[in-house]
Enzyme design. Structure first.
Site, mmCIF file in Angstrom:
data_model
loop_
_atom_site.group_PDB
_atom_site.id
_atom_site.type_symbol
_atom_site.label_atom_id
_atom_site.label_comp_id
_atom_site.label_asym_id
_atom_site.label_seq_id
_atom_site.Cartn_x
_atom_site.Cartn_y
_atom_site.Cartn_z
ATOM 1 N N GLY A 1 -2.645 -8.722 -8.953
ATOM 2 C CA GLY A 1 -2.856 -7.824 -7.972
ATOM 3 C C GLY A 1 -1.963 -7.956 -6.686
ATOM 4 N N GLU A 2 -2.453 -7.512 -5.198
ATOM 5 C CA GLU A 2 -1.612 -7.580 -4.431
ATOM 6 C C GLU A 2 -1.198 -6.556 -4.215
ATOM 7 O OE1 GLU A 2 1.056 -10.556 -3.625
ATOM 8 O OE2 GLU A 2 -0.618 -12.284 -3.865
ATOM 9 N N GLY A 3 -1.001 -5.733 -5.222
ATOM 10 C CA GLY A 3 -0.521 -4.478 -5.283
ATOM 11 C C GLY A 3 1.605 -4.589 -5.409
#
Length: 343
Positions: free
Chosen positions: A309-311
């Site tokens: 996640g987190e980009g």
């Protein structure tokens, strides 16, 4: 000659065999059409990480880590210690962290600067095992806030954007969204999330099946706002609004992993034209993501087994997207290089 034909002609007459740059050629064409020009540019690329807590996480039924980890990770982002910090710094990408609904008071820390945005709707959602996750008014408020955040970045010159997320328990919301919209069974949509072992995974699946039946989620396949209200998260709702605004701003949208793609599913139910602006960064290691991408007929750039996640996937893909634009603008043609077109 149409713009599509002009772009394709420019791509085909570069000093290379036809199609030799593969998917880069497809991206160059797509970006030219998004920007309606034969000389597209990428300016001020940004990753926006939306963060929020989920009421279901407090039960311990769907996640091995405590809810407090969400706030701790926000502080890690702001101190520059997370993977997304490393990758955005490496590639010169801007990073925004948005408190969409974390169960923590960051205002007491007197945080300053452009890196942090307080857009808190509430201190986490309700436990969707027993009630709706949000009020309908909160869902709409989150969507509008996502609109505003992207609109502000567009006005500052950003035309390429990726969205990340963080929130303990949010793979559960994403799995339910995926199942409701695609019709794929909950157990197929549900993966391990963060650190879940086999026994915990079975408990998670059983819990989400119970939630699906309780809310009769199959009836919300074409009702994205109602679906968000039932089982969504503030960060997912805000990301949905952000996607919709990014399409309105004619931005290049770089789609990250499992949860970011679940938010995109919701956004497409509001405006299916958004897909023409989307470049899919990678196939997540999270169970269900590949099937979600197949549902969207998406062709991801990378397959690194990532599920952070987190980009992070979007941050790794943006340099590839920049390469596609650069070859279109800077690579010599057979004519300009005085090379016979026989490759």
């Amino acid at each position: 000659m149409s713009l599509t034909e002009e772009l394709q002609h420019s791509i085909d007459t570069k000093t290379k065999p036809l199609g030799a740059l593969g998917q880069l050629e497809e991206i160059a064409l797509q970006i030219g059409l998004i920007q309606q020009t034969v000389q597209p540019v990428i300016t001020d690329p940004q990753i926006v990480v939306f963060v929020a807590d989920h009421g279901i996480a407090a039960t311990g039924l769907v996640n091995p880590y405590p809810q407090a980890v969400t706030a701790q990770m926000v502080l890690n982002f702001l101190h520059g210690g997370a993977a997304i910090n490393v990758f955005t710094r490496q590639h010169g990408i801007g990073l925004q962290v948005v408190d969409a609904g974390v169960n923590y008071d960051f205002e007491s820390l007197r945080l300053h600067g452009n890196a942090f945005t307080n857009a808190k709707i509430n201190y986490g959602t309700k436990n969707f095992l027993v009630e709706d996750a949000m009020k309908a008014s909160e869902t709409l408020q989150a969507i509008v806030k996502g609109n505003e955040i992207v609109q502000k970045l567009a006005r500052q010159g950003c035309n390429c954007i990726g969205f990340g997320e963080m929130g303990i328990g949010n793979t559960s919301s994403a799995s339910l969204i995926m199942s409701a919209i695609t019709g794929i069974p909950v157990e197929v949509c549900t993966g391990r999330g963060t650190g879940t072992n086999d026994e915990q995974l079975q408990k998670k699946i059983a819990t989400l099946q119970e939630v699906f039946l309780k809310h009769r989620l199959e009836q919300y396949a074409d009702k994205p706002i109602d679906l968000l209200t039932k089982i969504g998260g503030f960060e997912i709702a805000m990301m949905t609004g952000a996607y919709l605004q990014a399409e309105q701003e004619r931005m290049i949208i770089v789609v990250d992993g499992f949860i970011a793609t679940a938010a995109l599913l919701l956004a497409t139910k509001c405006n299916e034209l958004i897909l023409k602006n989307c470049i899919f960064a990678h196939t997540s290691g999270e169970q269900g993501h590949e099937k979600m991408l197949q549902y969207l007929h998406a062709k991801p750039l990378l397959n690194l087994g990532m599920r952070l996640g987190e980009g992070t996937g979007a941050a790794l893909a943006i340099p590839i997207i920049q390469s596609a634009v650069l070859f279109l603008n800077r690579m010599a043609s057979f004519t300009s290089a005085q090379v016979d077109g026989i490759l």
